[in-house]
Scaffold this active site. Structure first.
Site, mmCIF file in Angstrom:
data_model
loop_
_atom_site.group_PDB
_atom_site.id
_atom_site.type_symbol
_atom_site.label_atom_id
_atom_site.label_comp_id
_atom_site.label_asym_id
_atom_site.label_seq_id
_atom_site.Cartn_x
_atom_site.Cartn_y
_atom_site.Cartn_z
ATOM 1 N N LYS A 100 0.990 -1.115 -0.095
ATOM 2 C CA LYS A 100 -0.065 -0.004 0.053
ATOM 3 C C LYS A 100 0.963 1.267 0.082
ATOM 4 O O LYS A 100 2.070 1.159 0.483
ATOM 5 C CB LYS A 100 -0.933 -0.156 1.242
ATOM 6 C CG LYS A 100 -2.144 0.680 0.963
ATOM 7 C CD LYS A 100 -3.301 -0.048 0.550
ATOM 8 C CE LYS A 100 -4.308 0.590 0.056
ATOM 9 N NZ LYS A 100 -5.612 -0.063 -0.404
ATOM 10 N N ASP B 108 -6.637 4.118 -4.455
ATOM 11 C CA ASP B 108 -7.594 4.146 -3.252
ATOM 12 C C ASP B 108 -8.402 5.171 -3.116
ATOM 13 O O ASP B 108 -8.333 6.209 -4.205
ATOM 14 C CB ASP B 108 -6.481 3.618 -2.178
ATOM 15 C CG ASP B 108 -7.201 2.923 -0.967
ATOM 16 O OD1 ASP B 108 -7.656 1.748 -0.999
ATOM 17 O OD2 ASP B 108 -7.455 3.731 -0.006
ATOM 18 N N GLY C 85 -20.942 6.331 2.305
ATOM 19 C CA GLY C 85 -19.919 6.946 1.468
ATOM 20 C C GLY C 85 -20.545 7.514 0.074
ATOM 21 O O GLY C 85 -22.013 7.104 -0.021
ATOM 22 N N PHE C 86 -20.009 8.074 -1.008
ATOM 23 C CA PHE C 86 -20.594 8.349 -2.114
ATOM 24 C C PHE C 86 -19.455 8.416 -3.307
ATOM 25 O O PHE C 86 -19.595 9.170 -4.238
ATOM 26 C CB PHE C 86 -21.433 9.588 -2.293
ATOM 27 C CG PHE C 86 -20.749 10.828 -1.979
ATOM 28 C CD1 PHE C 86 -20.077 11.058 -0.796
ATOM 29 C CD2 PHE C 86 -20.489 11.621 -3.031
ATOM 30 C CE1 PHE C 86 -19.675 12.209 -0.608
ATOM 31 C CE2 PHE C 86 -19.758 12.980 -2.660
ATOM 32 C CZ PHE C 86 -19.172 13.302 -1.534
ATOM 33 N N GLY C 87 -18.432 7.653 -3.021
ATOM 34 C CA GLY C 87 -17.285 7.442 -4.011
ATOM 35 C C GLY C 87 -17.328 6.522 -4.973
ATOM 36 O O GLY C 87 -18.423 6.001 -5.169
ATOM 37 N N ASN C 88 -16.392 6.015 -5.525
ATOM 38 C CA ASN C 88 -16.365 5.159 -6.496
ATOM 39 C C ASN C 88 -16.763 3.732 -6.005
ATOM 40 O O ASN C 88 -17.727 3.108 -6.729
ATOM 41 C CB ASN C 88 -14.920 4.657 -7.084
ATOM 42 C CG ASN C 88 -14.553 3.758 -7.922
ATOM 43 O OD1 ASN C 88 -14.334 2.657 -7.456
ATOM 44 N ND2 ASN C 88 -14.860 4.027 -9.208
ATOM 45 N N ALA D 187 -18.916 3.029 -3.307
ATOM 46 C CA ALA D 187 -20.170 3.122 -2.911
ATOM 47 C C ALA D 187 -21.159 3.202 -4.398
ATOM 48 O O ALA D 187 -22.242 2.516 -4.508
ATOM 49 C CB ALA D 187 -20.467 4.626 -2.175
HETATM 50 O O1 2IT Z 1 -8.033 -1.637 -1.258
HETATM 51 C C1 2IT Z 1 -7.753 -2.244 -2.370
HETATM 52 O O2 2IT Z 1 -7.899 -3.494 -2.389
HETATM 53 C C2 2IT Z 1 -7.526 -1.054 -3.277
HETATM 54 N N1 2IT Z 1 -7.462 -0.098 -2.919
HETATM 55 C C3 2IT Z 1 -7.352 -1.735 -4.738
HETATM 56 C C4 2IT Z 1 -6.045 -2.258 -5.002
HETATM 57 C C5 2IT Z 1 -5.444 -2.537 -6.347
HETATM 58 O O3 2IT Z 1 -4.248 -2.825 -6.516
HETATM 59 O O4 2IT Z 1 -6.162 -2.456 -7.095
#
Ligand code: 2IT
Length: 446
Positions: A124, A164, A236-239, A241
């Site tokens: 991450k 993310d 939430g209201f992002g991608n 959600a």
């Molecule tokens: O939390 C997740 O699994 C993501 N943000 C996607 C990670 C990814 O490499 O597509």
């Protein structure tokens, strides 16, 4: 293994990293019993190796804002474990980003990626950069400055970042462009790319769609019928959600709540295509408020300062942020008749909320299983890039279906308790762990 002993050591060393300790504690508690049946794991110190990232890189990101002022942020990449494949995981741009949050996310990513059936390790990264209110030019310059450091440690067989919170297709495009400029390589180092330069169909929808496919499997497993007519509360209201609301609506469910940092939208009539499209507009406006939804659609009501969990529903789907649901929230849901919670955000439920669901024998599944469709589709994007081809949407969606089904099966296999209750937390953690542990064991003490 004594979870308490390992946690005490980590507490002494990393007491200032609460999210990281929370994520580790949950996994260790789940796997302790199985771990103890494998003395070879203990001998190879698998757990002690797993809880410490392989490496963690931090760097200064200097960029210039629209006023010509120089700005500084901190960037990070946590490469946690690559036992089963190249490091893989998203980048988060949010003011809360710090080592604890990225270590919790990277740690969870190991098990999630293992569950997907695809060969991906866990990682991450991100920055404390706040995208809120920034212009497109500022976002671009920040992404370019971020990649100026990140490119040194990533590569398609080494570490493949993605999006993310705060990092979507636009940011991935800028990041990929700078990587290409610096290395002369068009090699699929990022996933979540735009379609014209190596992106995969269905990737934008994959996290939310995959989550609903997982819910369908849970419904089937518990003889609860299909999605039609179910009341779903989303936060939430992002991608993510948006994807969950879209698929749930397509399947006939009524999405009765969405939310933002400013409050909840009570939406008793459910979603329409127009409302779903507006979610994307709202997100693109970069203001982080959901209130305008109720101004545009008068059948919906904005309740300031409240969460989605105050709205009665059958199925709760947290899609916003870690620790967004407390024990009190879970108890309120249970009191109002909720019988299933599919955690979509990473570690969206506090330990007390999970305990409340499990004590009440509510069907509960953790983020690392429910939201794995996103990174799965990233894995499929890596495959397409490596093969230099593009699959049709149908092909990707079918593979996503297969993956979510196999994750559900793995959770049931490892999570079934003597009274028949399926402990999806335990199931996901054990299934994810076993593959990584065996891969680590076979590759020696390194
Ligand atoms: O939390 C997740 O699994 C993501 N943000 C996607 C990670 C990814 O490499 O597509």
């Amino acid at each position: 293994m004594k979870t308490s002993e390992i946690m005490a050591k980590l507490q002494a060393k990393y007491g200032h990293e609460p999210e990281y300790l929370q994520a580790v504690q949950e996994v260790l508690e789940s796997i302790e019993e199985v771990y103890d049946q494998h003395p070879e794991f203990e001998k190879a110190k698998i757990v002690e190796r797993l809880v410490e990232p392989d490496r963690m890189i931090s760097f200064r990101v200097t960029w210039t804002d629209d006023k010509g002022e120089v700005q500084n942020n901190t960037g990070y990449r946590v490469q946690f474990n690559n036992a089963i494949g190249p490091y893989k995981g998203g980048l988060r741009f949010h003011p809360s980003v710090n080592p604890s949050i990225l270590k919790f996310l990277g740690f969870e990513q190991i098990f999630k990626n293992s569950l997907t059936t695809l060969p991906m390790g866990g990682a991450k990264g991100g920055s404390d950069f706040n995208p809120k209110g920034k212009s497109d030019g500022e976002i671009m310059r920040f992404c370019q400055a971020f990649m100026l450091e990140l490119y040194k440690v990533v590569g398609p067989d080494m570490d493949v970042p993605a999006g993310d919170i705060g990092v979507g297709a636009r940011e991935v495009g800028y990041l990929n462009g700078m990587y290409k400029k610096l290395t002369h390589l068009h090699n699929g180092v990022m996933t979540g790319k735009g379609l014209p330069f190596g992106g995969s169909l269905v990737r934008p929808e994959a996290t939310g769609f995959g989550a609903v496919y997982f819910v369908q499997h849970m419904l089937q497993q518990h003889q609860k019928g299909d999605m039609a007519g179910k009341k779903v509360a989303v936060s939430g209201f992002g991608n993510v959600a948006w994807g969950a609301c879209t698929k749930a609506t397509q399947l006939g469910a009524k999405v009765v709540a969405i939310s933002g940092p400013d409050g909840v939208i009570y939406n008793p009539e459910g979603m329409t295509q127009e409302k779903l499209d507006y979610l994307l507009e709202l997100r693109a406006s970069n203001n982080d408020v959901v209130a305008p939804f109720a101004e545009k659609f008068p059948d919906a009501k904005f309740i300031p300062g409240k969460k989605s969990w105050s709205v009665p529903c059958d199925i709760a789907m947290p899609c916003a942020f870690q620790n967004e649901m407390s024990r009190e929230d879970a108890e309120m849901l249970i009191k109002n008749g909720t019988w299933m919670c599919a955690e979509v955000s990473n570690m969206g439920c506090q330990p007390g909320a999970i305990a409340a669901f499990q004590e009440a024998r509510i069907i509960f599944a953790p983020g690392k299983a429910v939201n794995a469709g996103g990174v799965s589709c990233s894995g499929l994007e890596m495959t397409q890039n490596a093969m230099h081809i593009n699959w049709a949407a149908k092909e990707v969606d079918e593979k996503l279906h297969m993956i979510m089904s196999s994750i559900h099966e793995a959770c049931v296999k490892y999570g079934k308790e003597p009274d028949g209750y399926i402990n999806y937390v335990k199931g996901a953690n054990i299934a994810g762990f076993m593959k990584v542990a065996q891969a680590m064991l076979a590759q020696g003490a390194i």
